[in-house]
Write a protein that holds these residues in place. Structure first.
Motif, PDB file in Angstrom:
ATOM      1  N   THR A 147      68.836 -34.499  46.008  1.00  0.00           N
ATOM      2  CA  THR A 147      69.435 -34.972  47.253  1.00  0.00           C
ATOM      3  C   THR A 147      70.675 -34.153  47.550  1.00  0.00           C
ATOM      4  O   THR A 147      71.578 -34.036  46.717  1.00  0.00           O
ATOM      5  CB  THR A 147      69.812 -36.459  47.154  1.00  0.00           C
ATOM      6  OG1 THR A 147      68.636 -37.218  46.853  1.00  0.00           O
ATOM      7  CG2 THR A 147      70.400 -36.957  48.462  1.00  0.00           C
ATOM      8  N   ALA A 148      70.711 -33.567  48.731  1.00  0.00           N
ATOM      9  CA  ALA A 148      71.841 -32.711  49.114  1.00  0.00           C
ATOM     10  C   ALA A 148      73.064 -33.549  49.462  1.00  0.00           C
ATOM     11  O   ALA A 148      72.948 -34.616  50.077  1.00  0.00           O
ATOM     12  CB  ALA A 148      71.455 -31.839  50.298  1.00  0.00           C
ATOM     13  N   THR A 149      74.225 -33.057  49.064  1.00  0.00           N
ATOM     14  CA  THR A 149      75.486 -33.695  49.435  1.00  0.00           C
ATOM     15  C   THR A 149      76.012 -33.029  50.699  1.00  0.00           C
ATOM     16  O   THR A 149      76.420 -31.869  50.682  1.00  0.00           O
ATOM     17  CB  THR A 149      76.516 -33.568  48.303  1.00  0.00           C
ATOM     18  OG1 THR A 149      76.002 -34.199  47.129  1.00  0.00           O
ATOM     19  CG2 THR A 149      77.825 -34.225  48.704  1.00  0.00           C
ATOM     20  N   ILE A 150      75.985 -33.772  51.786  1.00  0.00           N
ATOM     21  CA  ILE A 150      76.432 -33.246  53.077  1.00  0.00           C
ATOM     22  C   ILE A 150      77.540 -34.144  53.596  1.00  0.00           C
ATOM     23  O   ILE A 150      77.412 -35.377  53.607  1.00  0.00           O
ATOM     24  CB  ILE A 150      75.263 -33.183  54.071  1.00  0.00           C
ATOM     25  CG1 ILE A 150      74.215 -32.163  53.582  1.00  0.00           C
ATOM     26  CG2 ILE A 150      75.753 -32.814  55.474  1.00  0.00           C
ATOM     27  CD1 ILE A 150      72.990 -32.077  54.448  1.00  0.00           C
ATOM     28  N   THR A 151      78.644 -33.548  54.019  1.00  0.00           N
ATOM     29  CA  THR A 151      79.793 -34.302  54.524  1.00  0.00           C
ATOM     30  C   THR A 151      79.984 -34.017  56.014  1.00  0.00           C
ATOM     31  O   THR A 151      79.442 -33.068  56.559  1.00  0.00           O
ATOM     32  CB  THR A 151      81.068 -33.917  53.763  1.00  0.00           C
ATOM     33  OG1 THR A 151      81.331 -32.513  53.944  1.00  0.00           O
ATOM     34  CG2 THR A 151      80.915 -34.201  52.283  1.00  0.00           C
ATOM     35  N   GLY A 152      80.773 -34.860  56.666  1.00  0.00           N
ATOM     36  CA  GLY A 152      81.059 -34.705  58.085  1.00  0.00           C
ATOM     37  C   GLY A 152      80.151 -35.525  58.965  1.00  0.00           C
ATOM     38  O   GLY A 152      80.459 -35.776  60.132  1.00  0.00           O
ATOM     39  N   VAL A 153      79.014 -35.950  58.447  1.00  0.00           N
ATOM     40  CA  VAL A 153      78.056 -36.761  59.173  1.00  0.00           C
ATOM     41  C   VAL A 153      77.332 -37.613  58.135  1.00  0.00           C
ATOM     42  O   VAL A 153      77.200 -37.211  56.973  1.00  0.00           O
ATOM     43  CB  VAL A 153      77.064 -35.878  59.970  1.00  0.00           C
ATOM     44  CG1 VAL A 153      76.241 -35.007  59.033  1.00  0.00           C
ATOM     45  CG2 VAL A 153      76.149 -36.722  60.852  1.00  0.00           C
ATOM     46  N   ALA A 154      76.842 -38.768  58.560  1.00  0.00           N
ATOM     47  CA  ALA A 154      76.048 -39.596  57.657  1.00  0.00           C
ATOM     48  C   ALA A 154      74.687 -38.932  57.457  1.00  0.00           C
ATOM     49  O   ALA A 154      73.865 -38.897  58.385  1.00  0.00           O
ATOM     50  CB  ALA A 154      75.885 -40.996  58.228  1.00  0.00           C
ATOM     51  N   ALA A 155      74.451 -38.395  56.278  1.00  0.00           N
ATOM     52  CA  ALA A 155      73.220 -37.642  56.035  1.00  0.00           C
ATOM     53  C   ALA A 155      71.976 -38.493  56.244  1.00  0.00           C
ATOM     54  O   ALA A 155      70.911 -37.976  56.613  1.00  0.00           O
ATOM     55  CB  ALA A 155      73.240 -37.057  54.621  1.00  0.00           C
ATOM     56  N   TRP A 179      74.064 -30.781  64.182  1.00  0.00           N
ATOM     57  CA  TRP A 179      74.997 -30.472  63.102  1.00  0.00           C
ATOM     58  C   TRP A 179      74.478 -29.249  62.363  1.00  0.00           C
ATOM     59  O   TRP A 179      73.274 -29.112  62.138  1.00  0.00           O
ATOM     60  CB  TRP A 179      75.110 -31.653  62.138  1.00  0.00           C
ATOM     61  CG  TRP A 179      75.676 -32.882  62.791  1.00  0.00           C
ATOM     62  CD1 TRP A 179      75.002 -33.792  63.545  1.00  0.00           C
ATOM     63  CD2 TRP A 179      77.033 -33.310  62.746  1.00  0.00           C
ATOM     64  NE1 TRP A 179      75.846 -34.785  63.982  1.00  0.00           N
ATOM     65  CE2 TRP A 179      77.107 -34.520  63.492  1.00  0.00           C
ATOM     66  CE3 TRP A 179      78.194 -32.808  62.141  1.00  0.00           C
ATOM     67  CZ2 TRP A 179      78.298 -35.217  63.660  1.00  0.00           C
ATOM     68  CZ3 TRP A 179      79.378 -33.524  62.304  1.00  0.00           C
ATOM     69  CH2 TRP A 179      79.430 -34.705  63.057  1.00  0.00           C
ATOM     70  N   TYR A 180      75.390 -28.366  61.979  1.00  0.00           N
ATOM     71  CA  TYR A 180      74.967 -27.168  61.264  1.00  0.00           C
ATOM     72  C   TYR A 180      75.829 -26.954  60.022  1.00  0.00           C
ATOM     73  O   TYR A 180      76.989 -27.371  59.953  1.00  0.00           O
ATOM     74  CB  TYR A 180      75.025 -25.930  62.172  1.00  0.00           C
ATOM     75  CG  TYR A 180      76.394 -25.566  62.699  1.00  0.00           C
ATOM     76  CD1 TYR A 180      77.229 -24.691  61.992  1.00  0.00           C
ATOM     77  CD2 TYR A 180      76.849 -26.061  63.920  1.00  0.00           C
ATOM     78  CE1 TYR A 180      78.481 -24.337  62.474  1.00  0.00           C
ATOM     79  CE2 TYR A 180      78.093 -25.718  64.425  1.00  0.00           C
ATOM     80  CZ  TYR A 180      78.907 -24.862  63.692  1.00  0.00           C
ATOM     81  OH  TYR A 180      80.149 -24.516  64.178  1.00  0.00           O
ATOM     82  N   ALA A 189      79.900 -29.110  54.027  1.00  0.00           N
ATOM     83  CA  ALA A 189      80.418 -29.663  55.277  1.00  0.00           C
ATOM     84  C   ALA A 189      79.528 -29.291  56.452  1.00  0.00           C
ATOM     85  O   ALA A 189      79.139 -28.136  56.627  1.00  0.00           O
ATOM     86  CB  ALA A 189      81.838 -29.159  55.515  1.00  0.00           C
ATOM     87  N   ALA A 190      79.209 -30.286  57.269  1.00  0.00           N
ATOM     88  CA  ALA A 190      78.436 -30.071  58.491  1.00  0.00           C
ATOM     89  C   ALA A 190      79.380 -30.096  59.684  1.00  0.00           C
ATOM     90  O   ALA A 190      80.333 -30.881  59.736  1.00  0.00           O
ATOM     91  CB  ALA A 190      77.371 -31.135  58.641  1.00  0.00           C
TER      92      ALA A 190
END
Length: 512
Positions: A147-155, A179-180, A189-190
């Protein structure tokens, strides 16, 4: 046309024979008048149109079984010598690379099985990246899922993923926000790329894709966004933080589902409620019907969208091994009735009896997921029909006056066919624009049944290799000014069946 002969008894009209080609130019359900060329068909089911002939499609076979729910996503991983096929069903993702029982889930505890996915290569490796709007962003690296950890948005809210110019892009569900991630990143970070103020009709973002105008990846690729209301935003540029420029906003019919986009050569095709639309048509304002991408079959797509536009199962898929652009249509999800409209080098045809919920391709082979936790292998030359049921091929040629304006009494038809064993073909002539169901059905062609077309007066000549040419006069009936020939075959034994041309015998009557 052969020379006309008079009946021996001196009664009735003049007997004539006229030849027509196989409908190798494919389906045309728009033009149903007699001026339409008989190189087209108004019904072309389970036949492939190409090379001046029509060939019965291969069947499908059971590939993987044992999953606990309908297979709603198929996802292929292909990189560095590793080839994997994954099926999402119920709350799990299953490895279905090998045939047989699927075994335990590779990923479990999921909220749904309707995934968006993309292959993405970075300097650290290749990844299958997936999301479903509920379970975050899942990635497979060739050996394990994570599972990727992505911040700035609710994955968990990301429900669509694509790649454009070295970046992963995501759509946030029920929004007009993209989001990119950073270049070559699979986590971190997205950054938001909002487009809501540009979308005058509102709605939500549905899908996004690169559009390679030159049919290849490059820095000149455009970025295409599609909203639920049919607004299409097209961007150019290399860096979304600095130089992305809006080329234009174009309007089309509403798209159907998130699997509505597919690259096709130098085109990007959108599946809409008014049929497939090419992005070039939008940008260049193509107004002439004959120049539009799917004009010859558009009415079929419109009717399907009216009947089942909200059903799950709509998908646009490029089958690269054959060069086919396939459109999966759930005519009735409840009864597992599906159709596939296929475009091959400008010719359209339709597949039936394949209950596909989703499609994917691995190592040149085509697969579809189905209800009941099953994955099938399609276009399988080794299959015994459709999962041991006969493949049913149907052709209704375009209406024709057969070279004369007078009435005609149709008597005989002689198809010219290539097959690896003796076929049994049913033929019937429809007349004066009245189409009725066939009065009877052909028996199943089965090379092991002992039936053969090489006895008595059958006209058979050897062709090449294991294929033979079969040509025999078949009795037909019908009387009218215009006619449309119908042919049907059912087989689960023939490996190859091709129609090249047909000769039709009829008696000419008066103008009235």
């Amino acid at each position: 046309m052969l020379q006309a002969l008079r009946n021996k008894g001196g009664r009735g009209g003049v007997a004539s024979v006229r030849g027509i080609t196989a409908p190798w130019r494919g389906l045309n359900t728009r033009d149903r008048l007699e001026e339409q060329s008989t190189e087209f068909a108004t019904v072309l089911d389970n036949f492939i149109a190409e090379n001046g002939e029509v060939t019965l499609r291969n069947g499908f076979s059971e590939h993987a079984t044992g999953m606990p729910a309908d297979v709603e996503s198929l996802m292929a991983y292909s990189a560095a010598g590793t080839r994997k096929l994954f099926a999402a069903a119920g709350s799990g993702i299953y490895d279905v690379t090998s045939s047989g029982a699927a075994g335990g889930a590779a990923v479990s505890g999921l909220a749904n099985a309707r995934f968006s996915h993309v292959m993405y290569g970075t300097t650290s490796g290749s990844y299958l990246v997936t999301c479903n709007g509920a379970d975050g962003v899942r990635e497979y690296n060739g050996s394990a899922w994570s599972t990727a950890t992505i911040t700035g948005v609710a994955a968990a809210d990301l429900n669509f993923v694509t790649e454009h110019k070295g970046r992963l892009w995501f759509i946030e569900k029920e929004s007009l926000s993209l989001w990119y991630l950073a270049t070559n990143a699979i986590a971190g970070a997205a950054t938001e790329f909002p487009v809501g103020t540009l979308c005058k009709d509102g709605g939500t973002l549905v899908a996004a894709s690169s559009w390679s105008l030159d049919a290849g990846d490059g820095q000149d690729d455009l970025f295409v966004l599609v909203t639920s209301e049919g607004e299409v935003l097209i961007y150019g540029g290399t860096d979304p933080a600095s130089d992305y420029a809006l080329i234009g906003i174009y309007k089309t019919a509403r798209p159907i589902g998130p699997r509505c986009l597919s690259k096709y050569g130098g085109e990007l095709v959108i599946q809409t409620r008014s049929g497939p639309v090419a992005c070039s048509e939008l940008m260049h304002s193509v107004a002439v019907d004959d120049q539009k991408f799917a004009e010859l079959v558009r009415s079929d797509f419109v009717a399907a969208a009216v009947n089942a536009g909200t059903s799950f199962g709509w998908q646009t898929h490029l089958y690269s091994s054959r060069g086919w652009l396939m459109f999966n249509i759930p005519v009735s999800y409840a009864t597992e009735t599906f159709r596939q409209y296929v475009l091959n080098e400008g010719a359209w045809f339709r597949f039936r009896e394949m209950p596909a919920l989703c499609w994917s391709e691995l190592d040149g082979s085509l697969y579809f997921g189905a209800a009941g936790g099953v994955v099938h292998k399609a276009d399988d030359s080794e299959a015994s029909g459709d999962n041991d049921e006969p493949v049913i091929g149907r052709v209704l040629w375009a209406w024709s006056r057969f070279g004369t304006a007078g009435s005609k009494k149709f008597n005989m038809a002689r198809p010219h066919m290539n097959a690896d064993a003796a076929p049994t073909l049913y033929m019937q002539m429809m007349t004066d624009y009245e189409i009725s169901p066939p009065s009877n059905q052909p028996t199943i062609s089965d090379a092991s049944s002992g039936e053969a077309w090489d006895e008595g007066d059958w006209d058979i000549t050897a062709w090449a290799g294991s294929l033979n040419n079969y040509s025999q006069w078949i009795g037909i009936s019908g009387e009218g000014h215009v006619g449309a020939l119908y042919a049907q075959i059912e087989t689960k034994a023939l490996e190859v069946f091709t129609v090249n041309a047909v000769e039709i015998s009829f008696e000419q009557g008066g103008v009235l």
